[in-house]
Enzyme design. Structure first.
Site, PDB file in Angstrom:
ATOM      1  N   GLU A 113      15.948 -27.743  38.443  1.00  0.00           N
ATOM      2  CA  GLU A 113      15.784 -26.292  38.390  1.00  0.00           C
ATOM      3  C   GLU A 113      17.146 -25.673  38.144  1.00  0.00           C
ATOM      4  O   GLU A 113      18.177 -26.351  38.258  1.00  0.00           O
ATOM      5  CB  GLU A 113      15.158 -25.761  39.687  1.00  0.00           C
ATOM      6  CG  GLU A 113      13.661 -26.035  39.761  1.00  0.00           C
ATOM      7  CD  GLU A 113      12.999 -25.510  41.014  1.00  0.00           C
ATOM      8  OE1 GLU A 113      13.711 -25.071  41.938  1.00  0.00           O
ATOM      9  OE2 GLU A 113      11.768 -25.556  41.083  1.00  0.00           O
ATOM     10  N   HIS A 230      12.727 -12.931  40.971  1.00  0.00           N
ATOM     11  CA  HIS A 230      12.424 -14.110  40.143  1.00  0.00           C
ATOM     12  C   HIS A 230      12.205 -13.633  38.714  1.00  0.00           C
ATOM     13  O   HIS A 230      11.496 -12.651  38.491  1.00  0.00           O
ATOM     14  CB  HIS A 230      11.173 -14.816  40.666  1.00  0.00           C
ATOM     15  CG  HIS A 230      11.038 -16.218  40.180  1.00  0.00           C
ATOM     16  ND1 HIS A 230      10.776 -16.527  38.864  1.00  0.00           N
ATOM     17  CD2 HIS A 230      11.161 -17.415  40.817  1.00  0.00           C
ATOM     18  CE1 HIS A 230      10.725 -17.846  38.721  1.00  0.00           C
ATOM     19  NE2 HIS A 230      10.959 -18.406  39.897  1.00  0.00           N
ATOM     20  N   ARG A 276      19.231 -17.393  38.735  1.00  0.00           N
ATOM     21  CA  ARG A 276      18.107 -16.459  38.675  1.00  0.00           C
ATOM     22  C   ARG A 276      18.484 -15.000  38.497  1.00  0.00           C
ATOM     23  O   ARG A 276      17.831 -14.263  37.772  1.00  0.00           O
ATOM     24  CB  ARG A 276      17.357 -16.539  40.003  1.00  0.00           C
ATOM     25  CG  ARG A 276      16.148 -17.343  39.880  1.00  0.00           C
ATOM     26  CD  ARG A 276      15.488 -17.485  41.191  1.00  0.00           C
ATOM     27  NE  ARG A 276      14.846 -18.777  41.128  1.00  0.00           N
ATOM     28  CZ  ARG A 276      14.089 -19.274  42.053  1.00  0.00           C
ATOM     29  NH1 ARG A 276      13.875 -18.600  43.168  1.00  0.00           N
ATOM     30  NH2 ARG A 276      13.550 -20.447  41.908  1.00  0.00           N
ATOM     31  N   HIS A 337      11.205 -11.628  44.989  1.00  0.00           N
ATOM     32  CA  HIS A 337      10.748 -12.991  45.296  1.00  0.00           C
ATOM     33  C   HIS A 337      11.224 -13.487  46.657  1.00  0.00           C
ATOM     34  O   HIS A 337      10.470 -14.131  47.380  1.00  0.00           O
ATOM     35  CB  HIS A 337      11.262 -13.909  44.194  1.00  0.00           C
ATOM     36  CG  HIS A 337      10.841 -15.340  44.319  1.00  0.00           C
ATOM     37  ND1 HIS A 337       9.522 -15.726  44.249  1.00  0.00           N
ATOM     38  CD2 HIS A 337      11.559 -16.489  44.497  1.00  0.00           C
ATOM     39  CE1 HIS A 337       9.432 -17.045  44.376  1.00  0.00           C
ATOM     40  NE2 HIS A 337      10.656 -17.528  44.550  1.00  0.00           N
ATOM     41  N   ARG A 372      20.112 -17.264  46.682  1.00  0.00           N
ATOM     42  CA  ARG A 372      19.595 -18.574  47.099  1.00  0.00           C
ATOM     43  C   ARG A 372      19.440 -19.515  45.913  1.00  0.00           C
ATOM     44  O   ARG A 372      18.895 -19.146  44.872  1.00  0.00           O
ATOM     45  CB  ARG A 372      18.228 -18.386  47.762  1.00  0.00           C
ATOM     46  CG  ARG A 372      17.542 -19.682  48.159  1.00  0.00           C
ATOM     47  CD  ARG A 372      16.222 -19.376  48.818  1.00  0.00           C
ATOM     48  NE  ARG A 372      15.322 -18.743  47.898  1.00  0.00           N
ATOM     49  CZ  ARG A 372      14.349 -19.370  47.222  1.00  0.00           C
ATOM     50  NH1 ARG A 372      14.164 -20.675  47.372  1.00  0.00           N
ATOM     51  NH2 ARG A 372      13.562 -18.704  46.411  1.00  0.00           N
TER      52      ARG A 372
HETATM   53  P1  FAD Z   1       6.263 -17.856  55.401  1.00  0.00           P
HETATM   54  O1  FAD Z   1       5.847 -19.116  54.789  1.00  0.00           O
HETATM   55  O2  FAD Z   1       6.164 -16.643  54.573  1.00  0.00           O
HETATM   56  O3  FAD Z   1       5.390 -17.657  56.717  1.00  0.00           O
HETATM   57  C1  FAD Z   1       5.437 -16.441  57.431  1.00  0.00           C
HETATM   58  C2  FAD Z   1       4.280 -16.430  58.428  1.00  0.00           C
HETATM   59  O4  FAD Z   1       4.424 -15.326  59.308  1.00  0.00           O
HETATM   60  C3  FAD Z   1       2.928 -16.280  57.769  1.00  0.00           C
HETATM   61  O5  FAD Z   1       2.052 -17.139  58.439  1.00  0.00           O
HETATM   62  C4  FAD Z   1       2.565 -14.824  58.044  1.00  0.00           C
HETATM   63  O6  FAD Z   1       1.195 -14.568  58.068  1.00  0.00           O
HETATM   64  C5  FAD Z   1       3.181 -14.648  59.418  1.00  0.00           C
HETATM   65  N1  FAD Z   1       3.463 -13.261  59.765  1.00  0.00           N
HETATM   66  C6  FAD Z   1       4.142 -12.331  59.048  1.00  0.00           C
HETATM   67  N2  FAD Z   1       4.203 -11.175  59.737  1.00  0.00           N
HETATM   68  C7  FAD Z   1       3.550 -11.384  60.906  1.00  0.00           C
HETATM   69  C8  FAD Z   1       3.243 -10.558  62.017  1.00  0.00           C
HETATM   70  N3  FAD Z   1       3.620  -9.290  62.090  1.00  0.00           N
HETATM   71  N4  FAD Z   1       2.545 -11.094  63.047  1.00  0.00           N
HETATM   72  C9  FAD Z   1       2.127 -12.381  63.000  1.00  0.00           C
HETATM   73  N5  FAD Z   1       2.373 -13.205  61.964  1.00  0.00           N
HETATM   74  C10 FAD Z   1       3.086 -12.704  60.938  1.00  0.00           C
HETATM   75  N6  FAD Z   1      10.868 -21.976  48.085  1.00  0.00           N
HETATM   76  C11 FAD Z   1      11.225 -23.245  47.815  1.00  0.00           C
HETATM   77  O7  FAD Z   1      12.080 -23.809  48.493  1.00  0.00           O
HETATM   78  N7  FAD Z   1      10.632 -23.908  46.786  1.00  0.00           N
HETATM   79  C12 FAD Z   1       9.675 -23.352  45.993  1.00  0.00           C
HETATM   80  O8  FAD Z   1       9.157 -23.981  45.094  1.00  0.00           O
HETATM   81  C13 FAD Z   1       9.297 -22.008  46.258  1.00  0.00           C
HETATM   82  N8  FAD Z   1       8.363 -21.403  45.505  1.00  0.00           N
HETATM   83  C14 FAD Z   1       7.936 -20.160  45.864  1.00  0.00           C
HETATM   84  C15 FAD Z   1       6.875 -19.581  45.165  1.00  0.00           C
HETATM   85  C16 FAD Z   1       6.367 -18.364  45.548  1.00  0.00           C
HETATM   86  C17 FAD Z   1       5.225 -17.743  44.789  1.00  0.00           C
HETATM   87  C18 FAD Z   1       6.942 -17.678  46.655  1.00  0.00           C
HETATM   88  C19 FAD Z   1       6.411 -16.354  47.092  1.00  0.00           C
HETATM   89  C20 FAD Z   1       8.008 -18.240  47.343  1.00  0.00           C
HETATM   90  C21 FAD Z   1       8.504 -19.481  46.962  1.00  0.00           C
HETATM   91  N9  FAD Z   1       9.549 -20.082  47.653  1.00  0.00           N
HETATM   92  C22 FAD Z   1       9.915 -21.356  47.345  1.00  0.00           C
HETATM   93  C23 FAD Z   1      10.102 -19.459  48.854  1.00  0.00           C
HETATM   94  C24 FAD Z   1       9.478 -20.115  50.087  1.00  0.00           C
HETATM   95  O9  FAD Z   1       8.104 -20.313  49.850  1.00  0.00           O
HETATM   96  C25 FAD Z   1       9.643 -19.275  51.326  1.00  0.00           C
HETATM   97  O10 FAD Z   1      10.941 -18.795  51.449  1.00  0.00           O
HETATM   98  C26 FAD Z   1       9.315 -20.098  52.573  1.00  0.00           C
HETATM   99  O11 FAD Z   1       8.089 -20.739  52.409  1.00  0.00           O
HETATM  100  C27 FAD Z   1       9.307 -19.204  53.780  1.00  0.00           C
HETATM  101  O12 FAD Z   1       8.783 -19.920  54.875  1.00  0.00           O
HETATM  102  P2  FAD Z   1       8.668 -19.196  56.270  1.00  0.00           P
HETATM  103  O13 FAD Z   1       8.013 -20.150  57.185  1.00  0.00           O
HETATM  104  O14 FAD Z   1       9.973 -18.643  56.662  1.00  0.00           O
HETATM  105  O15 FAD Z   1       7.738 -17.926  55.984  1.00  0.00           O
HETATM  106  C1  SIN Z   2       9.870 -21.593  41.520  1.00  0.00           C
HETATM  107  O1  SIN Z   2       9.080 -22.542  41.493  1.00  0.00           O
HETATM  108  O2  SIN Z   2      10.363 -21.079  40.517  1.00  0.00           O
HETATM  109  C2  SIN Z   2      10.247 -21.042  42.832  1.00  0.00           C
HETATM  110  C3  SIN Z   2      11.242 -21.894  43.459  1.00  0.00           C
HETATM  111  C4  SIN Z   2      11.943 -21.166  44.556  1.00  0.00           C
HETATM  112  O3  SIN Z   2      11.760 -19.977  44.734  1.00  0.00           O
HETATM  113  O4  SIN Z   2      12.732 -21.824  45.234  1.00  0.00           O
END
Ligand code: FAD
Ligand code: SIN
Length: 518
Positions: A113, A230, A276, A337, A372
């Protein structure tokens, strides 16, 4: 009646699930409260994969260097060292727990990437890496009998007594009423705030609630101005802003303007694989130059069978909207993003409020700096989710949960979800005035609009959302330079005096800090 447990984890993405497993392995009772279905999170939608040092031609120093370069001078090197050195062990653990990364002939396959000097991205089911994380972590969490997960339990505020976080207030999905739960420690894993912006790749749950709750509880927030846009979200009338993974450019996808011309050479010698923020701004410049609302991602030079196997989810989703990725140019434009800023933590997920921990996208650990590196956030959620659990367990000053604390400090009427009108207005203001290109006048107008909304009668969820937008705008005004994800038209250069972090705390003017960990 109020509830008691040993630990509360808020959120069920990668960080929350990994934290809960870490806590439960000690035998402690863990309540996981999550806003929607258990699997609704940014994690579920992660496509590209997870960056990890596991291939023969890679090493931790190279991953560290790439992360530091992407972070544009603002990463905390100690946090990055923790991420790259410990990350490999946590991914191996995940594989032991049944996570199925893609393999060829039994060997793990790594993709490339932008801004990675090596092919170091592991992926699952082609482009559904996040869903595989959620599947395997949920299955592992189910083995721990002391984890009690409550879906549709929206949390709106934290309970702080004598400077210590002792519990949370949430909407009980069965009683359909506000309720309190008290604990020795609370770990916020509520993810990012992509929903602040009109155009976003994030699902509806990503409204930054944890950041606002922590702010109102007195915790420091850091670097709120740094938002990653993104470059390639699908831009098609009637379709959601579905992400077209960076891995598509990693595999050879080209960006073209409305005349079918490749244009990235006008903006950066790294072409489609520039960082990005640069690709996003280049797309904005090209759209302005050619007077269009989008550009195109062109995968048509790649073999159709390969594309179907490598990007099955993207293939299927685009097909649903009438686009064949092996034949059609895909209309794309940037969308919000990822939040680099968030709750300030030390290297163990401790916030500046005792008893309150945080992990994952809701935090600012210093790992990402001003921008990031792609695919570093799933890894961050795993590593710091586990570390925050260890820190909470080892806190000897934590008293057992007690329901006796008074509940008098509720700040706003509880309504459960953000008012539709407020959400729409904030998202528009954020996109137009606090978006990819910013300047003082646009930011001041945004702040004035937020202040006006805040003078009205608001429920707590809406107040949290508007406040968060204001915090991003305030950080963006304060930072009179351009760095990483933050670009100021009136200060287009990077300035050494701003090689510091912005720190925002309730009722206190913005301060700076040379490092995130305190
Ligand atoms: P999240 O996975 O967002 O989880 C947050 C949780 O908190 C959820 O369960 C939500 O419902 C809960 N929540 C929120 N507010 C409340 C509330 N008030 N009360 C109770 N619960 C609540 N990163 C990578 O490293 N590789 C990738 O390929 C990648 N691709 C991505 C593609 C997309 C489309 C997106 C949107 C992001 C991507 N990212 C990627 C970023 C990555 O997915 C996130 O940064 C990471 O998954 C965040 O994990 P987290 O556990 O911190 O939060
Ligand atoms: C992507 O697949 O382009 C998202 C990867 C990331 O946000 O880390």
């Amino acid at each position: 009646m109020a509830l008691e447990t040993d630990y509360v984890v808020i959120g069920s993405g990668v960080a929350g699930l990994r934290a809960a497993i870490g806590l439960a392995r000690s035998g402690a009772a863990v309540s996981v409260l999550t806003k929607d279905r258990a699997n609704e999170s940014n994690t579920e939608y992660a496509q590209g994969g997870v960056a990890v040092v596991l291939s023969d031609d890679d090493n931790a120093e190279l991953h560290e260097d790439d992360t530091l370069v992407a972070g544009a001078g603002l990463c905390d090197s100690r946090a990055v060292e923790v991420l790259v050195n410990e990350g490999t062990g946590y991914i191996k653990e995940l594989i032991d727990w049944g996570t199925e990364f893609d393999r060829e002939g039994g060997k793990l396959v790594f993709t490339r990437e932008a801004a990675h000097s090596r092919r170091r991205i592991l992926h699952a089911h082609g482009d559904s890496t996040g869903a595989e994380f959620v599947r395997s972590l949920t299955a592992r969490a189910a083995v721990e009998r002391s984890i009690n997960l409550t879906p549709f339990a929206n949390t709106e505020s934290l309970i702080v007594r004598d400077g210590r976080c002792v519990g949370v207030r949430f909407l009980d999905p069965i009683l359909r009423a506000p309720r309190e739960i008290f604990a020795r420690g609370v770990i916020l894993c509520t993810g990012g705030a992509g929903q602040l912006f009109q155009h976003t790749t994030n699902p509806s749950v990503a409204t930054g609630d944890g950041m606002a709750m922590a702010y109102f509880a007195g915790a420091d927030l850091a670097d709120m101005e740094f938002v990653q846009f993104h470059p390639t979200a699908l831009d098609l009338a009637g379709a959601p802003r579905f992400l077209l993974s960076e891995a598509m450019r990693g595999e050879g996808g080209k960006l073209r303007n409305k005349y079918g011309e490749r244009f990235m050479s006008l903006y950066d010698e790294r072409l489609e694989l520039a960082p990005r923020d640069i690709v996003s701004r280049s797309i904005v410049a090209e759209m302005r130059r050619t007077g269009t609302r989008n550009v195109f991602l062109d995968m048509t030079e790649l073999d159709g069978e390969f594309l179907k196997g490598r990007f099955p989810k993207i293939y299927e989703t685009c097909m649903h909207f009438g686009l064949d990725i092996s034949r059609d140019a895909l209309p794309v434009s940037p969308a919000s993003h990822y939040c680099m800023g968030g709750i300030r933590t030390d290297l163990w997920g401790r916030t500046t409020v005792p008893g309150l921990y945080a992990a994952g996208e809701v935090t600012c650990t210093g790992v990402h700096g001003a921008n990031r590196l792609a695919s570093n956030s799933l890894l961050e959620g795993l590593v710091f989710g586990a570390r925050s659990a260890d820190a909470a367990l080892s806190d000897e000053s934590a008293a057992p949960a007690a329901t006796s604390a008074s509940t008098a400090d509720r700040r706003g009427k509880s309504a459960g979800s953000i008012s539709v009108a407020v959400k729409k207005r904030v998202k528009r203001v954020m996109w137009e005035r606090v978006g990819i290109l910013r300047d003082r006048s646009s930011l001041e107008r945004a702040i004035a609009e937020f202040d006006q909304i805040l003078t009205g009668r608001l429920d707590q969820a809406s107040r949290n959302f508007v406040t968060l937008g204001r915090l991003v705008a305030a950080g963006a005004i304060w930072r009179e330079e351009s760095r990483g994800g933050h670009f100021r038209l009136d200060f287009p250069d990077q300035h050494e005096e701003f090689r510091v972090h912005s720190i925002q705390r309730l009722d206190t003017p913005i301060a700076s800090a040379s490092q995130i960990a305190f």
